[in-house]
Design a protein around this motif. Structure first.
Motif, PDB file in Angstrom:
ATOM      1  N   VAL A  14       6.374  -2.243   6.550  1.00  0.00           N
ATOM      2  CA  VAL A  14       5.091  -2.674   5.970  1.00  0.00           C
ATOM      3  C   VAL A  14       4.554  -1.608   5.019  1.00  0.00           C
ATOM      4  CG1 VAL A  14       2.674  -3.199   6.505  1.00  0.00           C
ATOM      5  CG2 VAL A  14       4.499  -4.268   7.830  1.00  0.00           C
ATOM      6  N   ILE A  15       4.618  -0.351   5.435  1.00  0.00           N
ATOM      7  CA  ILE A  15       4.131   0.723   4.573  1.00  0.00           C
ATOM      8  C   ILE A  15       4.966   0.788   3.291  1.00  0.00           C
ATOM      9  CG2 ILE A  15       3.938   3.245   4.355  1.00  0.00           C
ATOM     10  CD1 ILE A  15       3.012   3.276   7.288  1.00  0.00           C
ATOM     11  N   TRP A  16       6.279   0.696   3.418  1.00  0.00           N
ATOM     12  CA  TRP A  16       7.137   0.707   2.230  1.00  0.00           C
ATOM     13  C   TRP A  16       6.819  -0.490   1.340  1.00  0.00           C
ATOM     14  CZ3 TRP A  16      10.671  -2.461  -0.111  1.00  0.00           C
ATOM     15  CH2 TRP A  16      11.401  -1.878  -1.157  1.00  0.00           C
ATOM     16  N   SER A  17       6.620  -1.655   1.933  1.00  0.00           N
ATOM     17  CA  SER A  17       6.330  -2.881   1.166  1.00  0.00           C
ATOM     18  C   SER A  17       5.028  -2.747   0.387  1.00  0.00           C
ATOM     19  CB  SER A  17       6.256  -4.095   2.091  1.00  0.00           C
ATOM     20  OG  SER A  17       7.500  -4.315   2.689  1.00  0.00           O
ATOM     21  N   ILE A  18       4.033  -2.130   0.988  1.00  0.00           N
ATOM     22  CA  ILE A  18       2.752  -1.922   0.288  1.00  0.00           C
ATOM     23  C   ILE A  18       2.997  -1.067  -0.953  1.00  0.00           C
ATOM     24  CG2 ILE A  18       0.500  -0.760   0.452  1.00  0.00           C
ATOM     25  CD1 ILE A  18       0.470  -1.795   3.420  1.00  0.00           C
ATOM     26  N   GLY A  19       3.788  -0.007  -0.809  1.00  0.00           N
ATOM     27  CA  GLY A  19       4.118   0.830  -1.962  1.00  0.00           C
ATOM     28  C   GLY A  19       4.902   0.072  -3.011  1.00  0.00           C
ATOM     29  N   PHE A  20       5.843  -0.740  -2.568  1.00  0.00           N
ATOM     30  CA  PHE A  20       6.668  -1.515  -3.493  1.00  0.00           C
ATOM     31  C   PHE A  20       5.809  -2.532  -4.251  1.00  0.00           C
ATOM     32  CE2 PHE A  20       9.500  -5.001  -4.651  1.00  0.00           C
ATOM     33  CZ  PHE A  20      10.479  -4.306  -5.359  1.00  0.00           C
ATOM     34  N   ILE A  21       4.933  -3.203  -3.538  1.00  0.00           N
ATOM     35  CA  ILE A  21       4.051  -4.191  -4.187  1.00  0.00           C
ATOM     36  C   ILE A  21       3.125  -3.494  -5.185  1.00  0.00           C
ATOM     37  CG2 ILE A  21       2.130  -5.789  -3.767  1.00  0.00           C
ATOM     38  CD1 ILE A  21       3.641  -6.516  -1.095  1.00  0.00           C
ATOM     39  N   PRO A  50      -2.280   6.858  -5.914  1.00  0.00           N
ATOM     40  CA  PRO A  50      -2.973   5.935  -4.997  1.00  0.00           C
ATOM     41  C   PRO A  50      -2.254   5.805  -3.647  1.00  0.00           C
ATOM     42  CG  PRO A  50      -2.920   4.994  -7.182  1.00  0.00           C
ATOM     43  CD  PRO A  50      -2.037   6.212  -7.217  1.00  0.00           C
ATOM     44  N   LEU A  51      -0.920   5.835  -3.675  1.00  0.00           N
ATOM     45  CA  LEU A  51      -0.182   5.731  -2.411  1.00  0.00           C
ATOM     46  C   LEU A  51      -0.384   6.969  -1.544  1.00  0.00           C
ATOM     47  CD1 LEU A  51       3.140   4.014  -3.500  1.00  0.00           C
ATOM     48  CD2 LEU A  51       1.174   3.012  -2.319  1.00  0.00           C
ATOM     49  N   LEU A  52      -0.500   8.130  -2.160  1.00  0.00           N
ATOM     50  CA  LEU A  52      -0.761   9.342  -1.370  1.00  0.00           C
ATOM     51  C   LEU A  52      -2.140   9.309  -0.719  1.00  0.00           C
ATOM     52  CD1 LEU A  52       0.811  12.225  -3.491  1.00  0.00           C
ATOM     53  CD2 LEU A  52       1.657  11.220  -1.354  1.00  0.00           C
ATOM     54  N   ILE A  53      -3.018   8.511  -1.253  1.00  0.00           N
ATOM     55  CA  ILE A  53      -4.333   8.309  -0.623  1.00  0.00           C
ATOM     56  C   ILE A  53      -4.213   7.272   0.490  1.00  0.00           C
ATOM     57  CG2 ILE A  53      -6.681   7.449  -0.999  1.00  0.00           C
ATOM     58  CD1 ILE A  53      -6.403   8.663  -3.878  1.00  0.00           C
ATOM     59  N   ALA A  54      -3.450   6.222   0.254  1.00  0.00           N
ATOM     60  CA  ALA A  54      -3.319   5.126   1.224  1.00  0.00           C
ATOM     61  C   ALA A  54      -2.431   5.486   2.408  1.00  0.00           C
ATOM     62  CB  ALA A  54      -2.775   3.880   0.526  1.00  0.00           C
ATOM     63  N   TYR A  55      -1.355   6.235   2.190  1.00  0.00           N
ATOM     64  CA  TYR A  55      -0.389   6.518   3.255  1.00  0.00           C
ATOM     65  C   TYR A  55      -1.000   7.196   4.490  1.00  0.00           C
ATOM     66  CZ  TYR A  55       3.779   5.143   0.581  1.00  0.00           C
ATOM     67  OH  TYR A  55       4.736   4.444  -0.101  1.00  0.00           O
ATOM     68  N   PRO A  56      -1.835   8.218   4.342  1.00  0.00           N
ATOM     69  CA  PRO A  56      -2.396   8.813   5.561  1.00  0.00           C
ATOM     70  C   PRO A  56      -3.227   7.820   6.369  1.00  0.00           C
ATOM     71  CG  PRO A  56      -2.695  10.296   3.725  1.00  0.00           C
ATOM     72  CD  PRO A  56      -2.184   8.996   3.160  1.00  0.00           C
ATOM     73  N   PHE A  57      -3.997   7.003   5.666  1.00  0.00           N
ATOM     74  CA  PHE A  57      -4.797   5.988   6.345  1.00  0.00           C
ATOM     75  C   PHE A  57      -3.906   4.993   7.077  1.00  0.00           C
ATOM     76  CE2 PHE A  57      -6.540   1.675   6.179  1.00  0.00           C
ATOM     77  CZ  PHE A  57      -7.631   1.829   7.029  1.00  0.00           C
ATOM     78  N   LEU A  58      -2.897   4.476   6.377  1.00  0.00           N
ATOM     79  CA  LEU A  58      -1.996   3.491   6.981  1.00  0.00           C
ATOM     80  C   LEU A  58      -1.203   4.085   8.140  1.00  0.00           C
ATOM     81  CD1 LEU A  58      -0.667   1.835   3.712  1.00  0.00           C
ATOM     82  CD2 LEU A  58      -2.195   0.785   5.401  1.00  0.00           C
ATOM     83  N   TYR A 116       7.015  11.185   2.245  1.00  0.00           N
ATOM     84  CA  TYR A 116       7.855  11.258   3.448  1.00  0.00           C
ATOM     85  C   TYR A 116       7.227  12.179   4.493  1.00  0.00           C
ATOM     86  CZ  TYR A 116      11.515   9.104   0.589  1.00  0.00           C
ATOM     87  OH  TYR A 116      12.234   8.257  -0.203  1.00  0.00           O
ATOM     88  N   ALA A 117       6.691  13.293   4.055  1.00  0.00           N
ATOM     89  CA  ALA A 117       6.056  14.230   4.988  1.00  0.00           C
ATOM     90  C   ALA A 117       4.869  13.579   5.689  1.00  0.00           C
ATOM     91  CB  ALA A 117       5.623  15.492   4.247  1.00  0.00           C
ATOM     92  N   ILE A 118       4.083  12.819   4.936  1.00  0.00           N
ATOM     93  CA  ILE A 118       2.931  12.119   5.524  1.00  0.00           C
ATOM     94  C   ILE A 118       3.397  11.160   6.612  1.00  0.00           C
ATOM     95  CG2 ILE A 118       1.192  10.337   5.028  1.00  0.00           C
ATOM     96  CD1 ILE A 118       0.777  11.804   2.304  1.00  0.00           C
ATOM     97  N   MET A 119       4.500  10.465   6.345  1.00  0.00           N
ATOM     98  CA  MET A 119       5.029   9.494   7.323  1.00  0.00           C
ATOM     99  C   MET A 119       5.391  10.152   8.646  1.00  0.00           C
ATOM    100  SD  MET A 119       5.037   6.539   6.065  1.00  0.00           S
ATOM    101  CE  MET A 119       4.304   6.284   4.484  1.00  0.00           C
ATOM    102  N   VAL A 120       5.799  11.409   8.611  1.00  0.00           N
ATOM    103  CA  VAL A 120       6.208  12.097   9.835  1.00  0.00           C
ATOM    104  C   VAL A 120       5.052  12.879  10.456  1.00  0.00           C
ATOM    105  CG1 VAL A 120       7.775  13.841  10.788  1.00  0.00           C
ATOM    106  CG2 VAL A 120       8.604  12.235   9.060  1.00  0.00           C
ATOM    107  N   VAL A 121       4.313  13.606   9.638  1.00  0.00           N
ATOM    108  CA  VAL A 121       3.288  14.521  10.149  1.00  0.00           C
ATOM    109  C   VAL A 121       2.079  13.784  10.715  1.00  0.00           C
ATOM    110  CG1 VAL A 121       1.665  16.343   9.485  1.00  0.00           C
ATOM    111  CG2 VAL A 121       4.030  16.427   8.691  1.00  0.00           C
ATOM    112  N   ILE A 122       1.589  12.776  10.019  1.00  0.00           N
ATOM    113  CA  ILE A 122       0.384  12.070  10.487  1.00  0.00           C
ATOM    114  C   ILE A 122       0.611  11.445  11.869  1.00  0.00           C
ATOM    115  CG2 ILE A 122      -1.215  10.146  10.026  1.00  0.00           C
ATOM    116  CD1 ILE A 122      -1.768  12.515   8.204  1.00  0.00           C
ATOM    117  N   PRO A 123       1.672  10.680  12.094  1.00  0.00           N
ATOM    118  CA  PRO A 123       1.877  10.136  13.445  1.00  0.00           C
ATOM    119  C   PRO A 123       2.014  11.228  14.520  1.00  0.00           C
ATOM    120  CG  PRO A 123       3.198   8.921  11.890  1.00  0.00           C
ATOM    121  CD  PRO A 123       2.642  10.105  11.152  1.00  0.00           C
TER     122      PRO A 123
END
Length: 146
Positions: A14-21, A50-58, A116-123
């Motif tokens: 879903v996160i990847w799809s949001i970026g792709f869209i 914009p994705l670097l802003i959205a990714y931590p939230f998502l 990629y770092a956000i995807m690992v560090v935030i969780p």
């Protein structure tokens, strides 16, 4: 491996799809597509910033949802983050590098690596926060139940 692998993979997708869209939208709007790249930082700033802003939230939102039903929140947060990061990496290779022929230079971008770092560090951080909050929350709940 995450306890709920299907959910972890779905969140990553879903996160990847949001970026792709969002990237697809940017490529259909000439004013956004024509924003010049920033060498070694971002090939397409209108997509990446914009994705670097959205990714931590998502990542935080999905992690909080995922961790509600698991025991070891610290370990599961990290495993969830690794799974989401791997999903994004694999889909980037398959779609952006191979299908759209961006080449491996796609990965020579600070914003991609930060994503990629956000995807690992935030969780992982959310898992640690949940783990430290849980005993106090359970203790307060036990007091209220008495």
């Amino acid at each position: 491996m995450p306890q709920n692998l299907g959910k972890a993979l779905l969140y990553g997708f879903v996160i990847w799809s949001i970026g792709f869209i969002w990237g697809s939208v940017v490529f259909t709007v000439p004013q956004l597509k024509d924003i010049p790249s920033i060498a070694y930082v971002s090939g397409y700033p209108a997509i990446s910033f914009p994705l670097l802003i959205a990714y931590p939230f998502l990542a935080s939102l999905y992690t909080r949802n995922y961790l509600k039903s698991v025991g070891n929140k610290v370990g599961e947060g990290l495993r969830l983050g690794i799974a989401m990061g791997l999903v994004n990496l694999i889909l980037d290779v398959l779609v952006l590098v191979l299908v759209f022929k961006n080449g491996l230079s796609y990965f020579a971008s600070l914003t991609v690596l930060l994503g990629y770092a956000i995807m690992v560090v935030i969780p992982a951080r959310v898992g640690k926060t949940f783990q430290t909050e849980t005993p106090a929350s359970q203790e307060g709940q036990t007091r209220r139940n008495k």
